[in-house]
Design an enzyme around this catalytic site. Structure first.
Site, PDB file in Angstrom:
ATOM      1  N   TYR A  36      -8.510  15.280  -8.194  1.00 36.28           N
ATOM      2  CA  TYR A  36      -7.723  14.240  -8.874  1.00 36.28           C
ATOM      3  C   TYR A  36      -6.557  14.881  -9.638  1.00 36.28           C
ATOM      4  CZ  TYR A  36      -6.526  10.700 -12.408  1.00 36.28           C
ATOM      5  OH  TYR A  36      -5.841   9.818 -13.229  1.00 36.28           O
ATOM      6  N   ASP A  39       0.887  -1.178   0.000  1.00 32.10           N
ATOM      7  CA  ASP A  39       0.000   0.000   0.000  1.00 32.10           C
ATOM      8  C   ASP A  39       0.916   1.217   0.000  1.00 32.10           C
ATOM      9  OD1 ASP A  39      -1.679   2.104   0.419  1.00 32.10           O
ATOM     10  OD2 ASP A  39      -2.803   1.175   2.051  1.00 32.10           O
ATOM     11  N   ASP A  85      -4.039  14.173 -18.441  1.00 33.08           N
ATOM     12  CA  ASP A  85      -4.444  15.454 -19.059  1.00 33.08           C
ATOM     13  C   ASP A  85      -5.208  16.335 -18.064  1.00 33.08           C
ATOM     14  OD1 ASP A  85      -6.454  13.441 -19.109  1.00 33.08           O
ATOM     15  OD2 ASP A  85      -7.632  14.579 -20.550  1.00 33.08           O
TER      16      ASP A  85
HETATM   17  N1  LIG Z   1      -7.822   5.749 -16.775  1.00 32.11           N
HETATM   18  C1  LIG Z   1      -7.480   6.858 -17.426  1.00 32.11           C
HETATM   19  O1  LIG Z   1      -8.233   7.367 -18.304  1.00 32.11           O
HETATM   20  C2  LIG Z   1      -6.156   7.522 -17.139  1.00 32.11           C
HETATM   21  C3  LIG Z   1      -5.799   8.651 -17.878  1.00 32.11           C
HETATM   22  C4  LIG Z   1      -4.565   9.268 -17.637  1.00 32.11           C
HETATM   23  C5  LIG Z   1      -3.715   8.749 -16.668  1.00 32.11           C
HETATM   24  N2  LIG Z   1      -4.093   7.661 -15.955  1.00 32.11           N
HETATM   25  C6  LIG Z   1      -3.165   7.156 -14.928  1.00 32.11           C
HETATM   26  O2  LIG Z   1      -2.680   5.894 -15.367  1.00 32.11           O
HETATM   27  C7  LIG Z   1      -2.462   5.042 -14.237  1.00 32.11           C
HETATM   28  C8  LIG Z   1      -3.204   3.726 -14.454  1.00 32.11           C
HETATM   29  O3  LIG Z   1      -4.591   4.011 -14.624  1.00 32.11           O
HETATM   30  P1  LIG Z   1      -5.681   2.853 -14.696  1.00 32.11           P
HETATM   31  O4  LIG Z   1      -6.868   3.424 -15.358  1.00 32.11           O
HETATM   32  O5  LIG Z   1      -5.064   1.575 -15.184  1.00 32.11           O
HETATM   33  O6  LIG Z   1      -6.022   2.714 -13.127  1.00 32.11           O
HETATM   34  P2  LIG Z   1      -6.652   1.508 -12.304  1.00 32.11           P
HETATM   35  O7  LIG Z   1      -7.267   0.493 -13.209  1.00 32.11           O
HETATM   36  O8  LIG Z   1      -7.504   2.140 -11.244  1.00 32.11           O
HETATM   37  O9  LIG Z   1      -5.359   0.843 -11.652  1.00 32.11           O
HETATM   38  C9  LIG Z   1      -4.703   1.369 -10.545  1.00 32.11           C
HETATM   39  C10 LIG Z   1      -4.239   0.218  -9.683  1.00 32.11           C
HETATM   40  O10 LIG Z   1      -3.602   0.761  -8.506  1.00 32.11           O
HETATM   41  C11 LIG Z   1      -4.102   0.069  -7.363  1.00 32.11           C
HETATM   42  N3  LIG Z   1      -3.995   0.904  -6.176  1.00 32.11           N
HETATM   43  C12 LIG Z   1      -4.872   1.848  -5.739  1.00 32.11           C
HETATM   44  N4  LIG Z   1      -4.446   2.379  -4.575  1.00 32.11           N
HETATM   45  C13 LIG Z   1      -3.282   1.758  -4.270  1.00 32.11           C
HETATM   46  C14 LIG Z   1      -2.370   1.864  -3.174  1.00 32.11           C
HETATM   47  N5  LIG Z   1      -2.585   2.707  -2.165  1.00 32.11           N
HETATM   48  N6  LIG Z   1      -1.259   1.088  -3.179  1.00 32.11           N
HETATM   49  C15 LIG Z   1      -1.052   0.209  -4.188  1.00 32.11           C
HETATM   50  N7  LIG Z   1      -1.885   0.046  -5.240  1.00 32.11           N
HETATM   51  C16 LIG Z   1      -2.990   0.822  -5.282  1.00 32.11           C
HETATM   52  C17 LIG Z   1      -5.544  -0.221  -7.739  1.00 32.11           C
HETATM   53  O11 LIG Z   1      -6.089  -1.194  -6.896  1.00 32.11           O
HETATM   54  P3  LIG Z   1      -7.687  -1.151  -6.597  1.00 32.11           P
HETATM   55  O12 LIG Z   1      -8.358  -1.350  -7.924  1.00 32.11           O
HETATM   56  O13 LIG Z   1      -7.886  -2.260  -5.622  1.00 32.11           O
HETATM   57  O14 LIG Z   1      -7.970   0.209  -6.038  1.00 32.11           O
HETATM   58  C18 LIG Z   1      -5.412  -0.655  -9.185  1.00 32.11           C
HETATM   59  O15 LIG Z   1      -5.083  -2.025  -9.294  1.00 32.11           O
HETATM   60  C19 LIG Z   1      -2.911   5.835 -13.013  1.00 32.11           C
HETATM   61  O16 LIG Z   1      -1.792   6.384 -12.395  1.00 32.11           O
HETATM   62  C20 LIG Z   1      -3.811   6.928 -13.578  1.00 32.11           C
HETATM   63  O17 LIG Z   1      -3.792   8.096 -12.772  1.00 32.11           O
HETATM   64  C21 LIG Z   1      -5.287   7.035 -16.174  1.00 32.11           C
END
Ligand SMILES: NC(=O)c1ccc[n+]([C@@H]2O[C@H](COP(=O)([O-])OP(=O)(O)OC[C@H]3O[C@@H](n4cnc5c(N)ncnc54)[C@H](OP(=O)(O)O)[C@@H]3O)[C@@H](O)[C@H]2O)c1
Length: 290
Positions: free
Chosen positions: A131, A42, A108
């Site tokens: 966020y 975590d 973004d």
């Molecule tokens: N999705 C988008 O459109 C988007 C756009 C731009 C940038 N991003 C960035 O790209 C990255 C990946 O995005 P994603 O959409 O793949 O996100 P995601 O599916 O929510 O994956 C994030 C992972 O991190 C885990 N996590 C959350 N809190 C944590 C903690 N305290 N310690 C360790 N692990 C933790 C989550 O577990 P749980 O599911 O159990 O919470 C999940 O497995 C992120 O950094 C996000 O900000 C995303």
């Protein structure tokens, strides 16, 4: 054995990134890929995070772990900063102990959308939401603490392994005859498989600093939704354009947040395919399983 550590490996981008890295950083080239997520670490806990990373001695740490529920962040600012900003600081401190390169995926939503033309890496951020502010603080920690760092900003992600807009529209289309979609936000939908390939490539080329990475071309969520339905053969479903104000979400979003990928093209000679082509491949892959 050299080690590449992915934190947030079980998320939507993480699962595709790990698959890509397994191809491009092969064990026979002396690389081991470590996949950590909330069950292993975590990142809100400073001592555990620093010690675990230090003990593992990776050469590269990629942090994808985040609290990604944009509206949830608005209602729980403390958790947003604890995970997205302080969590990143803890990861950076651990990486510092073993001199590892740090790669951070940002968004973004660090921009306010007032610009009306694609955002460049050097444009001043001005996030509208909790966020966006928490992710920007994460970026700043990386820049302040780590010399060899790579910050990749992307946007509007969708892929096989997580909750995303494409899957939501397809589900709503199965349940209703009319789907309402926001028509006043513009961005570039980006396929996690394409982003994962670009991340691996940037690391191989030892890129540093900030890079914007997204599929080419841009559209509104409304146009994206229409294309999803068309490519899925759901032509009988009506799509209604609505405004961001009408939708009334807790977190403000930038109305225009297209990311300029000129730097990626100029410095790395890389251009991601148009979003509509990537979407076609994604939808094909969904229907080949159902
Ligand atoms: N999705 C988008 O459109 C988007 C756009 C731009 C940038 N991003 C960035 O790209 C990255 C990946 O995005 P994603 O959409 O793949 O996100 P995601 O599916 O929510 O994956 C994030 C992972 O991190 C885990 N996590 C959350 N809190 C944590 C903690 N305290 N310690 C360790 N692990 C933790 C989550 O577990 P749980 O599911 O159990 O919470 C999940 O497995 C992120 O950094 C996000 O900000 C995303």
């Amino acid at each position: 054995m050299r080690r590449l550590l992915v934190i947030g490996a079980k998320g939507m981008l993480g699962r595709d990134l790990v698959d890509t890295l397994r191809f491009s950083f092969r064990p026979n080239q002396d690389w081991e890929i470590l996949e950590w997520d909330i069950d292993e670490i975590d990142i809100q806990e400073e001592n555990i995070t620093v010690t675990k990373i230090e003990n593992m001695k990776p050469q590269i740490v990629i942090n994808l772990a985040a609290y990604t529920d944009v509206d949830g962040c608005e209602l729980n600012e403390e958790k947003a900063f604890a995970v997205n900003a302080e969590g990143m600081r803890h990861v950076a401190l651990g990486a510092l102990k073993c001199n590892a390169k740090v790669v951070y995926i940002s968004t973004d939503y660090v921009f306010d959308g007032e610009k009306k033309e694609p955002y460049k890496e050097e444009d001043s951020p001005h996030p509208l939401s909790v966020y966006g502010r928490s992710k920007l603080r994460g970026e700043q920690y990386v820049q302040e603490l780590v010399e060899d760092s790579l910050i990749i900003r992307s946007q509007w992600l969708y892929g096989r392994h997580g909750k995303n807009f494409v899957n939501t529209i397809l589900r709503e289309a199965r349940e209703k005859k009319v789907v309402s979609i926001v028509d006043d936000q513009t961005g570039s939908p980006t396929y996690t498989v394409d982003l994962a390939t670009a991340i691996a490539d940037l690391i191989h080329r030892r890129a540093r600093g900030i890079f914007h990475v997204a599929n080419s071309d841009s559209c509104t969520w409304f146009a994206f939704g229409q294309t999803i339905l068309k490519l899925s053969g759901l032509l009988e479903v009506r799509v209604l354009p609505i405004s961001t104000k009408e939708l009334g979400r807790p977190a403000a979003r930038p109305l225009y947040s297209v990311l300029s990928t000129q730097k990626l093209r100029r410095e790395i000679n890389m251009t991601l395919r148009p979003w509509s082509q990537a979407l076609r491949e994604y939808i094909k892959s969904l229907f080949s399983v159902y």
